[in-house]
Design an enzyme around this catalytic site. Structure first.
Site, PDB file in Angstrom:
ATOM      1  N   ASP A  73       0.797  -1.226   0.000  1.00 19.52           N
ATOM      2  CA  ASP A  73       0.000   0.000   0.000  1.00 19.52           C
ATOM      3  C   ASP A  73       0.834   1.283   0.000  1.00 19.52           C
ATOM      4  OD1 ASP A  73       1.084  -0.016   2.556  1.00 19.52           O
ATOM      5  OD2 ASP A  73      -0.757  -0.728   3.502  1.00 19.52           O
ATOM      6  N   GLU A 130      -0.389  -8.988  -1.372  1.00 21.44           N
ATOM      7  CA  GLU A 130      -1.007  -8.495  -0.137  1.00 21.44           C
ATOM      8  C   GLU A 130      -2.240  -7.654  -0.475  1.00 21.44           C
ATOM      9  OE1 GLU A 130       1.136  -7.240   3.927  1.00 21.44           O
ATOM     10  OE2 GLU A 130       0.838  -5.530   2.602  1.00 21.44           O
ATOM     11  N   GLU A 132      -1.897   5.139   3.102  1.00 28.33           N
ATOM     12  CA  GLU A 132      -1.885   3.731   2.699  1.00 28.33           C
ATOM     13  C   GLU A 132      -3.267   3.189   2.341  1.00 28.33           C
ATOM     14  OE1 GLU A 132       1.843   4.379   5.111  1.00 28.33           O
ATOM     15  OE2 GLU A 132      -0.255   4.984   5.275  1.00 28.33           O
ATOM     16  N   HIS A 143       5.846   4.534  14.760  1.00 25.00           N
ATOM     17  CA  HIS A 143       6.309   5.565  13.840  1.00 25.00           C
ATOM     18  C   HIS A 143       5.221   6.163  12.955  1.00 25.00           C
ATOM     19  CE1 HIS A 143       6.164   1.938  11.342  1.00 25.00           C
ATOM     20  NE2 HIS A 143       5.957   2.765  10.336  1.00 25.00           N
ATOM     21  N   ARG A 159       2.484   8.286  11.065  1.00 24.70           N
ATOM     22  CA  ARG A 159       2.285   9.731  11.062  1.00 24.70           C
ATOM     23  C   ARG A 159       0.956  10.136  11.689  1.00 24.70           C
ATOM     24  NH1 ARG A 159       2.935  11.665   5.157  1.00 24.70           N
ATOM     25  NH2 ARG A 159       4.238   9.836   4.956  1.00 24.70           N
ATOM     26  N   HIS A 185      12.548   5.244  15.093  1.00 18.48           N
ATOM     27  CA  HIS A 185      12.491   5.680  13.708  1.00 18.48           C
ATOM     28  C   HIS A 185      13.300   6.974  13.564  1.00 18.48           C
ATOM     29  CE1 HIS A 185      10.660   6.920   9.854  1.00 18.48           C
ATOM     30  NE2 HIS A 185      10.338   5.652   9.717  1.00 18.48           N
TER      31      HIS A 185
END
Length: 370
Positions: free
Chosen positions: A95, A117, A131, A210, A212, A243
């Site tokens: 994605d 996937e 995503e 990590h 956003r 990260h």
């Protein structure tokens, strides 16, 4: 038959690697690898570990790059490659922006696209972002849909995608087993030395965080929960490979730095991450792939996200959704640390994401159908 594998991030590389290796074993398949470099150093580490040498590298990584930058540069960079190679099939994975652009480029050139996937959905277009949008767009551009689970197949069906949909498990399990086998063959001394500052006589909680959409107050809440666990359980060690994003590092250091049983370490390359995961007691994460990998090693997973597209793990009992809620993170962690029966119920739940044969299933299908 020529296959062009397009990917650009570490997670994509990990999940593409066993597939590339499987196709390379078959003399009738020609493999061409193109990386966009959407990530750079972490991507290169995976390629080196699995001994994969790209034929093309767009090297898109730039400081403070935006989604606009990645999308435009990748699309323009792929055009001459597709024109030169003219593959029979393009593989994209998951994605990412690279996956979306790879599928779009294939559509523009009328080249078959295979989506690895396929069918994951959170059903919230803004979480995870971007995503969820990418995976929906790829789903409607691809010709072949290799879905990891029955739920993923059903998600595609709800969107009217019913042709060439195949439930095959997830290549991330293939990669995990292949990776641990490579580590075993080369010996573990290097790994033990790398983590010599971690006390493995304690129960290890592996932390990855990590995303956003968690930046700001949600991430602060997650870190405060980790601090609470560390302070109340001195016999536990939290290990957090941080990260590189400064939005992550500033908050982590403000809340967690200086606590004896919290080890803040640099990001780990894939082999070191799976080695550490295998040594852990349970995992606190907002990552995607780890929700699938850890259960294969018998490690319970607490998912620090409000929604997850990997709902099968929640239903199977291998993972629990705790969001960024301080009380939920602390409460579920305490249950895993204090209640052996509760821990074993998660550790022994059957992983719904596959048995390590996904890559071979995909190869066999395409050999018979292209």
């Amino acid at each position: 038959m020529k296959h062009l594998f397009i990917f650009g991030t570490r997670p994509e590389a990990i999940k593409m690697a066993p597939l590339i290796k499987e196709f390379q074993k078959d003399d009738a398949q020609k493999v061409v690898v193109c990386v966009t470099g959407q990530h750079r150093e972490m991507l290169d580490q995976v390629l080196s570990f699995f001994d994969i040498k790209p034929h093309y590298d767009l090297n898109l990584m730039s400081h403070n790059q935006t989604l606009y930058d990645i999308t435009a540069k990748a699309l323009l960079g792929l055009k001459p490659i597709l024109n030169k190679e003219n593959p029979d099939n393009i593989f994209v994975q998951g994605d990412t922006t690279t996956a979306f652009v790879g599928a779009l480029a294939g559509f523009y050139e009328k080249i078959r696209v295979s989506h690895i996937e396929a069918g994951l959905r959170s059903h919230n277009l803004n979480s995870p972002f971007p995503e969820e949008g990418n995976r929906k767009l790829v789903g409607h551009l691809a010709n072949y849909h290799f879905a990891p689970t029955k739920m993923a197949v059903n998600n595609l069906k709800l969107e009217g995608i019913v042709n060439n949909v195949h439930q095959v498990g997830n290549t991330v399990i293939d990669a995990l087993l292949l990776g641990l086998d490579i580590i075993k063959k080369h010996g573990e001394a290097t790994f033990e030395k790398h983590f010599e500052n971690i006390d493995f006589s304690k129960r290890i909680i592996l932390v990855t965080g990590h995303r956003r959409e968690s930046f700001g107050h949600p991430f602060e809440s997650m870190c405060r929960a980790m601090k609470e666990i560390a302070v109340n359980y001195p016999d536990v060690e939290l290990v957090y490979p941080m990260h590189l994003n400064p939005n992550i590092r500033v908050t982590v250091n403000e809340i967690l730095n200086g606590i004896d049983n919290v080890k803040l370490i640099e990001p780990l390359s894939y082999p070191y991450l799976i080695w550490l995961m295998n040594k852990s007691y349970f995992v606190l994460t907002d990552s995607g792939g780890i929700q699938e990998e850890a259960p294969s090693l018998g490690k319970p997973v607490l998912v620090m996200r409000e929604v997850t597209e990997r709902q099968e793990g929640i239903e199977a009992g291998t993972a629990k959704l705790v969001g960024s809620d301080f009380e939920k993170i602390v409460g579920e962690s305490k249950l895993l640390l204090d209640n052996e029966a509760y821990y074993q119920s998660m550790a022994n739940a059957i992983n719904p994401y596959g048995d390590g044969t996904t890559s071979l299933q995909i190869l066999n299908f395409l050999k018979d159908n292209i």
